[in-house]
Design an enzyme around this catalytic site. Structure first.
Site, PDB file in Angstrom:
ATOM      1  N   ASP A 115      -7.240   4.215  16.705  1.00 29.50           N
ATOM      2  CA  ASP A 115      -8.584   4.427  16.174  1.00 29.50           C
ATOM      3  C   ASP A 115      -9.651   3.982  17.166  1.00 29.50           C
ATOM      4  O   ASP A 115     -10.643   4.686  17.395  1.00 29.50           O
ATOM      5  CB  ASP A 115      -8.758   3.654  14.869  1.00 29.50           C
ATOM      6  CG  ASP A 115      -8.031   4.283  13.700  1.00 29.50           C
ATOM      7  OD1 ASP A 115      -7.087   5.065  13.940  1.00 29.50           O
ATOM      8  OD2 ASP A 115      -8.379   3.981  12.551  1.00 29.50           O
ATOM      9  N   ALA A 133     -15.233   2.567  14.511  1.00 26.51           N
ATOM     10  CA  ALA A 133     -16.541   3.023  14.980  1.00 26.51           C
ATOM     11  C   ALA A 133     -17.559   1.894  14.952  1.00 26.51           C
ATOM     12  O   ALA A 133     -18.342   1.720  15.898  1.00 26.51           O
ATOM     13  CB  ALA A 133     -17.020   4.196  14.131  1.00 26.51           C
ATOM     14  N   ALA A 164     -11.844   5.131   4.092  1.00 27.14           N
ATOM     15  CA  ALA A 164     -11.510   6.481   3.652  1.00 27.14           C
ATOM     16  C   ALA A 164     -10.607   7.227   4.624  1.00 27.14           C
ATOM     17  O   ALA A 164     -10.317   8.396   4.418  1.00 27.14           O
ATOM     18  CB  ALA A 164     -12.788   7.283   3.422  1.00 27.14           C
ATOM     19  N   GLY A 165     -10.177   6.567   5.701  1.00 23.52           N
ATOM     20  CA  GLY A 165      -9.283   7.217   6.651  1.00 23.52           C
ATOM     21  C   GLY A 165      -9.988   7.913   7.790  1.00 23.52           C
ATOM     22  O   GLY A 165      -9.360   8.651   8.551  1.00 23.52           O
ATOM     23  N   LEU A 166     -11.303   7.675   7.943  1.00 24.34           N
ATOM     24  CA  LEU A 166     -12.070   8.324   9.003  1.00 24.34           C
ATOM     25  C   LEU A 166     -12.471   7.356  10.115  1.00 24.34           C
ATOM     26  O   LEU A 166     -13.342   7.670  10.929  1.00 24.34           O
ATOM     27  CB  LEU A 166     -13.319   8.999   8.424  1.00 24.34           C
ATOM     28  CG  LEU A 166     -13.069  10.107   7.401  1.00 24.34           C
ATOM     29  CD1 LEU A 166     -14.387  10.736   6.965  1.00 24.34           C
ATOM     30  CD2 LEU A 166     -12.137  11.183   7.957  1.00 24.34           C
ATOM     31  N   GLY A 167     -11.860   6.194  10.165  1.00 24.61           N
ATOM     32  CA  GLY A 167     -12.069   5.289  11.291  1.00 24.61           C
ATOM     33  C   GLY A 167     -13.390   4.553  11.278  1.00 24.61           C
ATOM     34  O   GLY A 167     -13.950   4.262  12.335  1.00 24.61           O
ATOM     35  N   SER A 168     -13.888   4.199  10.088  1.00 25.18           N
ATOM     36  CA  SER A 168     -15.184   3.519  10.007  1.00 25.18           C
ATOM     37  C   SER A 168     -15.161   2.176  10.723  1.00 25.18           C
ATOM     38  O   SER A 168     -16.105   1.827  11.441  1.00 25.18           O
ATOM     39  CB  SER A 168     -15.589   3.330   8.545  1.00 25.18           C
ATOM     40  OG  SER A 168     -14.620   2.562   7.848  1.00 25.18           O
TER      41      SER A 168
END
Length: 327
Positions: free
Chosen positions: A163, A121, A114-118
């Site tokens: 990221d 992380a 989704a563009g949140l760096g999953s």
């Protein structure tokens, strides 16, 4: 058994262009992936409850299993499995324990793709947890480097360090090629995130930008212009001039849209946030679907996004100044 966590991120500016050596400024946010690692006799067993958009549970072993029997998009599943497998390989290398087995549990507040760096992380948290389980304490800079190796392997060399460095270090960071550093003095930016419930295929989107850049001079100029936006933004990052930051975010979104990585849902959310008074809004990450990030210190953009068709979820996400950590 050891549990570690690492934050997701949003991009103020610079996604896609960072792959070509231009600078980027991602910021860690207070949404985290948590990985628990336990040493076992042999093999790899993974329990992952949040590796898809609406959530499913995957359990697989790395011996004789090509793909979990789950009704979900293959590219997302294969990438998610790849990040875990490559992270475990990095743990075994760091601990000089090539035959060590692991049982891994993954929980995440960060939607996949989704563009949140999953992926970054998960990679950072898995490396930290696995190494700590084996009695190896890596500094965050080494975790960032090893997590980058994970992403580079899964993404066929198309990854940047942005990221993974942001997730490992926390806060706002600046990445330009191999030059990675934290940006000091950045206060809590008023991030509002809109999520369309979907995901983009990072590998396909990055490959599409590469093809455009190689085929058209104006596309290469567009990538370079994104780098110029980052340099302009650095001059006001850490000041109270959120208006300029927002204006530059708007420019950045327009250039990303010109490169073909936006979508109708992302554009709709961007314009809803802007119309509600956000000082700036743009997609974040690879694009194609997923999330947008806006700057708004009122509740107007958040409220507008909650009522925007195509926006599945809207929330605030404070800057997370802490990177990867043991829980």
């Amino acid at each position: 058994m050891v549990t570690s966590s690492a934050p997701g991120k949003v991009y103020l500016f610079g996604e896609h262009a960072v792959v070509y050596g231009e600078p980027a400024v991602p910021c860690a946010i207070e949404r985290r992936a948590r990985v628990t690692a336990e040493e076992i006799d042999e093999g790899l067993v993974v329990h992952a409850e949040d590796l898809q958009l609406d959530g499913f549970t995957v359990e697989y072993m790395d011996e004789g299993t090509d793909h979990p029997d789950v009704d979900a998009e293959n590219s997302l599943l294969e990438a998610a499995m790849g990040y875990v497998n490559e992270a475990v390989a990095q743990v075994r290398d760091a601990a000089d324990a090539p035959e060590t087995g692991f049982e891994i549990w993954i929980e995440s507040d960060i939607p996949l793709g989704a563009g949140l760096g999953s992926s970054a992380a998960v990679a950072c948290a898995a490396i930290d947890a696995g190494c700590r389980e084996l009695g190896v304490d890596l500094p965050p800079e080494e975790i960032a480097d090893r997590a980058y190796q994970v992403e580079a392997a899964v993404q066929d060399g198309e990854a940047s360090r942005a990221d993974t460095f942001c997730s490992a270090m926390g806060g706002a960071v600046r990445v330009e090629g191999d030059d990675c550093r934290r940006v000091e003095g950045v206060g809590n930016l008023p991030f509002v995130i809109g999520y369309d419930g979907g995901a983009g295929d990072t590998g396909t989107l990055v490959a599409g930008v590469r093809q455009l850049r190689e085929e058209y001079d104006f596309a290469a100029d567009t990538v370079a212009a994104i780098g110029d936006i980052v340099r302009e933004g650095e001059a006001v990052l850490g000041t109270e001039d959120t208006g300029t930051l927002g204006e530059l975010m708007d420019f950045n979104h327009g250039l990303l849209a010109a490169l073909g990585v936006s979508s109708r849902s992302l554009d709709t959310m961007v314009w809803a946030a802007r119309d509600a008074g956000a000082v700036g809004a743009k997609l974040t990450g690879a694009g194609g679907g997923g999330c947008i990030v806006a700057l708004d210190d009122t509740d107007a953009a958040l409220t507008a996004l909650k009522y925007t068709p195509g926006c599945d979820e809207a929330f605030r996400a404070a800057l997370d100044t802490e990177g990867v950590r043991a829980e």
